[in-house]
Write a protein that holds these residues in place. Structure first.
Motif, PDB file in Angstrom:
ATOM      1  N   ASP A   5       0.824  -1.222   0.000  1.00 29.15           N
ATOM      2  CA  ASP A   5       0.000   0.000   0.000  1.00 29.15           C
ATOM      3  C   ASP A   5       0.855   1.268   0.000  1.00 29.15           C
ATOM      4  O   ASP A   5       0.338   2.368  -0.190  1.00 29.15           O
ATOM      5  N   ILE A   7       3.327   4.028  -1.240  1.00 27.98           N
ATOM      6  CA  ILE A   7       3.819   4.586  -2.504  1.00 27.98           C
ATOM      7  C   ILE A   7       5.292   4.958  -2.292  1.00 27.98           C
ATOM      8  O   ILE A   7       5.600   5.746  -1.385  1.00 27.98           O
ATOM      9  N   PHE A   9       8.757   6.637  -2.044  1.00 34.18           N
ATOM     10  CA  PHE A   9       9.109   8.058  -2.020  1.00 34.18           C
ATOM     11  C   PHE A   9      10.612   8.184  -1.753  1.00 34.18           C
ATOM     12  O   PHE A   9      11.156   7.465  -0.924  1.00 34.18           O
ATOM     13  N   ARG A  22      11.856  20.568   1.151  1.00 34.09           N
ATOM     14  CA  ARG A  22      10.923  21.094   2.143  1.00 34.09           C
ATOM     15  C   ARG A  22      11.243  22.537   2.542  1.00 34.09           C
ATOM     16  O   ARG A  22      10.367  23.346   2.771  1.00 34.09           O
ATOM     17  N   GLY A  48       0.234  10.809   5.743  1.00 34.40           N
ATOM     18  CA  GLY A  48       1.470  10.811   4.953  1.00 34.40           C
ATOM     19  C   GLY A  48       2.330  11.994   5.345  1.00 34.40           C
ATOM     20  O   GLY A  48       2.732  12.818   4.524  1.00 34.40           O
ATOM     21  N   GLY A  50       5.339  12.453   6.151  1.00 33.42           N
ATOM     22  CA  GLY A  50       6.752  12.599   5.782  1.00 33.42           C
ATOM     23  C   GLY A  50       7.617  12.700   7.020  1.00 33.42           C
ATOM     24  O   GLY A  50       7.472  11.927   7.971  1.00 33.42           O
ATOM     25  N   GLU A  69       2.513   8.204   9.191  1.00 30.64           N
ATOM     26  CA  GLU A  69       3.465   8.000   8.102  1.00 30.64           C
ATOM     27  C   GLU A  69       3.797   6.499   8.038  1.00 30.64           C
ATOM     28  O   GLU A  69       4.061   5.886   9.066  1.00 30.64           O
ATOM     29  N   PRO A  70       3.777   5.917   6.823  1.00 28.39           N
ATOM     30  CA  PRO A  70       4.043   4.479   6.757  1.00 28.39           C
ATOM     31  C   PRO A  70       5.529   4.112   6.652  1.00 28.39           C
ATOM     32  O   PRO A  70       5.892   2.972   6.943  1.00 28.39           O
ATOM     33  N   ALA A  88      -2.962   5.670   4.226  1.00 32.45           N
ATOM     34  CA  ALA A  88      -4.261   6.299   3.960  1.00 32.45           C
ATOM     35  C   ALA A  88      -5.342   5.242   3.753  1.00 32.45           C
ATOM     36  O   ALA A  88      -6.503   5.454   4.106  1.00 32.45           O
ATOM     37  N   GLN A  89      -4.951   4.086   3.194  1.00 37.57           N
ATOM     38  CA  GLN A  89      -5.958   3.047   2.892  1.00 37.57           C
ATOM     39  C   GLN A  89      -6.510   2.392   4.147  1.00 37.57           C
ATOM     40  O   GLN A  89      -7.620   1.878   4.145  1.00 37.57           O
ATOM     41  N   THR A 104      -0.595  16.617   2.725  1.00 34.13           N
ATOM     42  CA  THR A 104       0.126  17.537   1.843  1.00 34.13           C
ATOM     43  C   THR A 104       1.022  16.711   0.918  1.00 34.13           C
ATOM     44  O   THR A 104       1.925  16.021   1.361  1.00 34.13           O
ATOM     45  N   TRP A 105       0.714  16.741  -0.346  1.00 28.78           N
ATOM     46  CA  TRP A 105       1.471  16.025  -1.384  1.00 28.78           C
ATOM     47  C   TRP A 105       1.673  14.558  -0.987  1.00 28.78           C
ATOM     48  O   TRP A 105       2.772  14.011  -1.137  1.00 28.78           O
TER      49      TRP A 105
HETATM   50  C1  LIG Z   1       5.815  13.765  -1.011  1.00 32.19           C
HETATM   51  S1  LIG Z   1       5.938  13.108   0.614  1.00 32.19           S
HETATM   52  C2  LIG Z   1       5.083  14.364   1.514  1.00 32.19           C
HETATM   53  C3  LIG Z   1       5.376  14.348   2.956  1.00 32.19           C
HETATM   54  C4  LIG Z   1       4.681  15.428   3.775  1.00 32.19           C
HETATM   55  N1  LIG Z   1       3.249  15.343   3.713  1.00 32.19           N
HETATM   56  C5  LIG Z   1       5.136  16.791   3.371  1.00 32.19           C
HETATM   57  O1  LIG Z   1       4.338  17.600   2.866  1.00 32.19           O
HETATM   58  O2  LIG Z   1       6.328  17.078   3.565  1.00 32.19           O
HETATM   59  C6  LIG Z   1       4.767  11.760   0.553  1.00 32.19           C
HETATM   60  C7  LIG Z   1       4.712  10.929   1.814  1.00 32.19           C
HETATM   61  O3  LIG Z   1       3.612  10.010   1.734  1.00 32.19           O
HETATM   62  C8  LIG Z   1       4.017   8.799   2.310  1.00 32.19           C
HETATM   63  N2  LIG Z   1       3.162   7.692   1.814  1.00 32.19           N
HETATM   64  C9  LIG Z   1       3.467   6.738   0.903  1.00 32.19           C
HETATM   65  N3  LIG Z   1       2.456   5.885   0.754  1.00 32.19           N
HETATM   66  C10 LIG Z   1       1.455   6.302   1.576  1.00 32.19           C
HETATM   67  C11 LIG Z   1       0.165   5.815   1.871  1.00 32.19           C
HETATM   68  N4  LIG Z   1      -0.311   4.732   1.271  1.00 32.19           N
HETATM   69  N5  LIG Z   1      -0.570   6.469   2.793  1.00 32.19           N
HETATM   70  C12 LIG Z   1      -0.084   7.589   3.395  1.00 32.19           C
HETATM   71  N6  LIG Z   1       1.143   8.089   3.149  1.00 32.19           N
HETATM   72  C13 LIG Z   1       1.906   7.463   2.253  1.00 32.19           C
HETATM   73  C14 LIG Z   1       5.467   8.670   1.882  1.00 32.19           C
HETATM   74  O4  LIG Z   1       6.174   7.726   2.676  1.00 32.19           O
HETATM   75  C15 LIG Z   1       5.961  10.094   2.052  1.00 32.19           C
HETATM   76  O5  LIG Z   1       6.468  10.335   3.324  1.00 32.19           O
END
Ligand SMILES: C[S@@+](CC[C@H](N)C(=O)[O-])C[C@H]1O[C@@H](n2cnc3c(N)ncnc32)[C@H](O)[C@@H]1O
Length: 212
Positions: A5, A7, A9, A22, A48, A50, A69-70, A88-89, A104-105
């Motif tokens: 699940d 993604i 990064f 950041r 998520g 980060g 955060e995963p 998130a799932q 956020t992203w």
């Molecule tokens: C682009 S980063 C953004 C981090 C933070 N939100 C920020 O704005 O700095 C995306 C984050 O989503 C996390 N992520 C990956 N798969 C996810 C999932 N299925 N559910 C929630 N978060 C996830 C990644 O590990 C990563 O830390």
């Protein structure tokens, strides 16, 4: 939590590059200002999170952020935050736990097959009347013009799901041309290697929806 699940990064593998991202991507803190003025007090979920950059900036004595955060490599235990491992799932909290949730992203991108499962989970854990806020690239800007891929969010996809779009004009502002080249060439390859400046227009969108 299912590993499949998550993604992938880059931030866990290249923390020094993520630190540049950041620090520079919303240098003037306009996204933080938007979240600060939109989020209520009480318990809030960051989906998520980060390394906790945003969570740290929007928390205060009356607003507790749970940074979910995963990826272990992203979690920064040095930050004075409450961390939770989860995706998130499958959000590891009871229903109606939070006053609001934001991402956020993270996760809620175009083409993610489980997007609606993530939204269902966000709705489940947020109390009725609370907001879900999704922040992503708006696109159509100087920053994304360097990308060969379409990294813009799909506004139609969100408005069809009942979200309202709020546009935030911000900028990547680097400390030096060298720093701009380091990050932009990592993202965009050759196109980023030849940049000659430090400031790049960057448009962001925040989609908001109140849970019924
Ligand atoms: C682009 S980063 C953004 C981090 C933070 N939100 C920020 O704005 O700095 C995306 C984050 O989503 C996390 N992520 C990956 N798969 C996810 C999932 N299925 N559910 C929630 N978060 C996830 C990644 O590990 C990563 O830390």
């Amino acid at each position: 939590m299912k590993q499949s699940d998550i993604i992938p990064f880059y931030g866990g593998k290249y923390p020094e590059l993520f630190e540049i991202e950041r620090r520079c991507m919303d240098r003037e803190g306009k996204v933080i200002d938007f979240l600060n003025s939109s989020l209520p007090n009480g318990k809030i979920l960051d989906i998520g999170a980060g390394n906790g950059f945003t969570a740290e900036k929007v928390m205060h004595s009356s607003r507790q952020i749970i940074a979910m955060e995963p990826d272990d490599n992203m979690i920064d235990q040095h930050k004075d935050l409450v961390w939770a491992k989860g995706t998130a799932q499958h959000i590891p909290f009871h229903s109606n736990t939070f006053e609001a949730a934001y991402a956020t992203w993270a996760f809620f991108f175009n083409g993610i097959p489980d997007l609606d499962q993530g939204l269902k989970e966000a709705k489940r854990v947020v109390k009725s009347g609370g907001d879900i806020i999704i922040v992503d690239n708006y696109g159509h800007d100087e920053f994304l013009s360097y990308s060969k891929q379409n990294l813009s969010s799909d506004s139609k996809m969100w408005t069809e799901r009942g979200f309202t779009a709020h546009f935030i004009e911000t900028a990547f502002i680097f400390d030096s041309v060298e720093e701009a080249r380091t990050l932009l060439s990592f993202y965009f390859g050759e196109a980023g290697q030849t940049v000659e400046k430090t400031t790049f227009e960057y448009k962001v969108v925040a989609y908001t929806k109140q849970v019924e």
